[in-house]
Design a protein around this motif. Structure first.
Motif, PDB file in Angstrom:
ATOM      1  N   ILE A  29       0.836  -1.204   0.000  1.00 44.58           N
ATOM      2  CA  ILE A  29       0.000   0.000   0.000  1.00 44.58           C
ATOM      3  C   ILE A  29       0.871   1.254   0.000  1.00 44.58           C
ATOM      4  O   ILE A  29       0.634   2.206  -0.753  1.00 44.58           O
ATOM      5  N   ALA A  30       1.895   1.259   0.834  1.00 43.08           N
ATOM      6  CA  ALA A  30       2.797   2.412   0.885  1.00 43.08           C
ATOM      7  C   ALA A  30       3.502   2.609  -0.450  1.00 43.08           C
ATOM      8  O   ALA A  30       3.708   3.748  -0.899  1.00 43.08           O
ATOM      9  N   GLN A  31       3.857   1.498  -1.108  1.00 41.70           N
ATOM     10  CA  GLN A  31       4.531   1.586  -2.405  1.00 41.70           C
ATOM     11  C   GLN A  31       3.611   2.187  -3.458  1.00 41.70           C
ATOM     12  O   GLN A  31       4.035   3.010  -4.278  1.00 41.70           O
ATOM     13  N   ILE A  32       2.339   1.796  -3.438  1.00 45.12           N
ATOM     14  CA  ILE A  32       1.382   2.343  -4.402  1.00 45.12           C
ATOM     15  C   ILE A  32       1.203   3.836  -4.186  1.00 45.12           C
ATOM     16  O   ILE A  32       1.321   4.648  -5.121  1.00 45.12           O
ATOM     17  N   ALA A 133      11.747   0.147   0.635  1.00 48.89           N
ATOM     18  CA  ALA A 133      10.612  -0.716   0.977  1.00 48.89           C
ATOM     19  C   ALA A 133      10.828  -2.140   0.474  1.00 48.89           C
ATOM     20  O   ALA A 133      10.373  -3.103   1.108  1.00 48.89           O
ATOM     21  N   ARG A 134      11.523  -2.295  -0.656  1.00 46.71           N
ATOM     22  CA  ARG A 134      11.718  -3.642  -1.198  1.00 46.71           C
ATOM     23  C   ARG A 134      12.575  -4.473  -0.256  1.00 46.71           C
ATOM     24  O   ARG A 134      12.356  -5.684  -0.104  1.00 46.71           O
ATOM     25  N   TYR A 135      13.554  -3.850   0.373  1.00 48.56           N
ATOM     26  CA  TYR A 135      14.390  -4.574   1.321  1.00 48.56           C
ATOM     27  C   TYR A 135      13.627  -4.895   2.604  1.00 48.56           C
ATOM     28  O   TYR A 135      13.851  -5.929   3.232  1.00 48.56           O
ATOM     29  N   SER A 136      12.722  -4.005   2.995  1.00 47.42           N
ATOM     30  CA  SER A 136      11.928  -4.255   4.199  1.00 47.42           C
ATOM     31  C   SER A 136      11.080  -5.505   4.049  1.00 47.42           C
ATOM     32  O   SER A 136      10.714  -6.143   5.037  1.00 47.42           O
ATOM     33  N   VAL A 154       8.075  -4.497  -5.402  1.00 43.08           N
ATOM     34  CA  VAL A 154       8.505  -3.801  -6.614  1.00 43.08           C
ATOM     35  C   VAL A 154       7.362  -3.726  -7.622  1.00 43.08           C
ATOM     36  O   VAL A 154       7.140  -2.695  -8.267  1.00 43.08           O
ATOM     37  N   TRP A 155       6.615  -4.819  -7.741  1.00 44.69           N
ATOM     38  CA  TRP A 155       5.507  -4.885  -8.696  1.00 44.69           C
ATOM     39  C   TRP A 155       4.457  -3.820  -8.399  1.00 44.69           C
ATOM     40  O   TRP A 155       3.857  -3.259  -9.317  1.00 44.69           O
TER      41      TRP A 155
END
Length: 457
Positions: A29-32, A133-136, A154-155
């Motif tokens: 959600i944060a990534q979006i 975020a990807r590493y988290s 990532v997606w």
């Protein structure tokens, strides 16, 4: 459950898996939302700088400013994560991006392009946060699932990358209706998006995945003689051996070894030392940097090449959209393949795709379809390099040094990207787009051969 739970707080492996599912949902959600913030603001940044400065040359600094900001903030985010957990590191990134958007709105209002560039540097924190975020997503990943979990986050960037630019114009209209000057609305909208991303992370990323992984990890063994850092080298085929991710038989536990660092302020120094003494992590970092440099170099100059060939803005936009789709749409497939076939194999596949892209794009002449095919392969190659390389970096280093090494990875990746953009512009300006394809092709071929030879020893 407290933010720093102990083993007694976790009654079963199922609890860890449940927490990991929640972590992935929160990060997605944060990534979006954060991706929308990045895309909306950057959609107009170079145009606004051009209008305020009256210089096309200066307008190019808009993209450089955001990349520079992402690079400069990578280490502070890593240091904060190492000391206080992933939630604190991501919060720093999104708060900085929110502040950058506010500065950008002010700069547009007073018509100051230097102040706008300062704001864009801070906006780069949004990109840095999305990268972190990807590493988290990997801190609590079970053995053999790190690449898949990483690739899922990532997606999710696909949504923001595609939707963001289309929201810039409506955001500008709403901003002007609210009393803002023209072009300030998108940055105000981005500020709201980054603020929401921060709220999602602050409220939802509990317990903190890195803190929980540290509390579940076995106490680290006494450090042994260097070089080689026994127990920290990893590769896709090393699962179950000393130094591979997780402990043999610890299925469902987060991979990695080592507990919380004894002295947190030594995290970055330990990160540099780990890279120097851990060959596999160093190889992975080089592959990430090469993949990103190749992608940014070719992608940044493709619109210029198409414009000079007489393509319309609609055609250019379609080509870049398909390129972005190549970057993100198949990342879960890439993650699955990296977990199943091995990180090194997927990295070599990524170099092969980047080579094919450079050949196709560089020899396209005036063929739009050939350039488009090359740009799609460019995105796929980048995805292989980022997903497999990031997973390999993560599993190759001890848990306590992981945030620092990951931060250094993002720093080097962004610096190489910025450098690649400048060098690519010079090559195309002085020579040609075809020569750029040749240079990129030689670079990725050399990197792929080097990786193959050094991992076959």
């Amino acid at each position: 459950m407290t933010d720093t739970p102990t083993k007694r707080d976790i009654s079963s492996i199922a609890d860890v898996r449940g927490i990991q599912r929640r972590t992935l949902a929160v990060l997605s959600i944060a990534q979006i939302v954060g991706g929308v913030g990045v895309a909306v603001g950057l959609a107009l940044s170079s145009v606004v700088v051009d209008q305020l400065s009256g210089s096309t040359v200066i307008s190019g600094l808009a993209g450089t400013a955001t990349v520079l900001g992402a690079a400069l903030l990578a280490l502070p985010i890593a240091r904060t994560a190492a000391k206080s957990g992933r939630r604190a590191g991501l919060s720093l990134a999104y708060v900085a991006a929110t502040a950058g958007c506010a500065v950008s709105v002010l700069a547009i209002t007073i018509r100051s392009w230097p102040l706008l560039l300062v704001g864009l540097v801070l906006v780069g924190g949004g990109s840095a946060g999305n990268l972190a975020a990807r590493y988290s997503a990997t801190d609590l990943s079970p053995k053999g699932h790190a690449a898949r979990h990483l690739s899922l986050v990532v997606w999710m960037a696909t949504v923001g990358s595609v939707a963001g630019p289309n929201l810039a114009k409506p955001a500008d209209h709403v901003g002007m209706s609210a009393g803002l000057v023209a072009n300030a609305g998108p940055f105000a909208f981005s500020a709201l998006a980054f603020g929401l991303a921060w709220l999602v992370v602050a409220a939802g990323l509990r317990p903190d995945p890195l803190k929980l992984a540290r509390s579940l990890a076995e106490p680290p063994e006494p450090e042994r003689a260097e070089p080689g850092e026994p127990g920290v080298q990893g590769d896709a085929g090393a699962q179950g051996r000393p130094g591979a991710q997780g402990e043999p038989g610890a299925r469902g536990r987060p991979h990695g070894q080592g507990g919380a660092p004894a002295v947190q302020d030594k995290a970055l120094r330990n990160g540099w030392r780990t890279l120097r003494t851990t060959p596999m992590a160093r190889r992975a970092l080089v592959m990430i940097a090469v993949s990103h440099t190749a992608m940014v170099s070719v992608m940044s100059m493709t619109p210029v090449k198409l414009h000079h060939d007489g393509s319309s803005l609609d055609v250019i936009g379609l080509v870049i959209s398909l390129h972005i789709a190549g970057m993100y749409m198949l990342s879960p497939v890439v993650g699955w393949l990296a977990d199943k076939a091995g990180r090194v194999h997927v990295l070599i596949l990524g170099m092969s795709l980047l080579l094919a892209s450079a050949v196709l794009a560089g020899t396209a002449q005036h063929s739009v379809w050939q350039v488009t095919t090359g740009l799609v392969l460019l995105g796929l190659g980048w995805s292989c390099g980022l997903v497999a390389g990031s997973a390999l970096v993560t599993e190759s280093v001890p848990l306590d040094r992981r945030p620092a090494v990951q931060g250094l990875s993002d720093l080097i990746m962004n610096v190489c990207g910025a450098t690649g953009t400048v060098v690519a512009g010079a090559i195309v300006g002085v020579l040609s787009y075809g020569i750029l394809g040749l240079v990129v092709g030689v670079m990725v071929t050399a990197a792929g051969i080097w990786l193959y030879l050094t991992t076959r020893r």
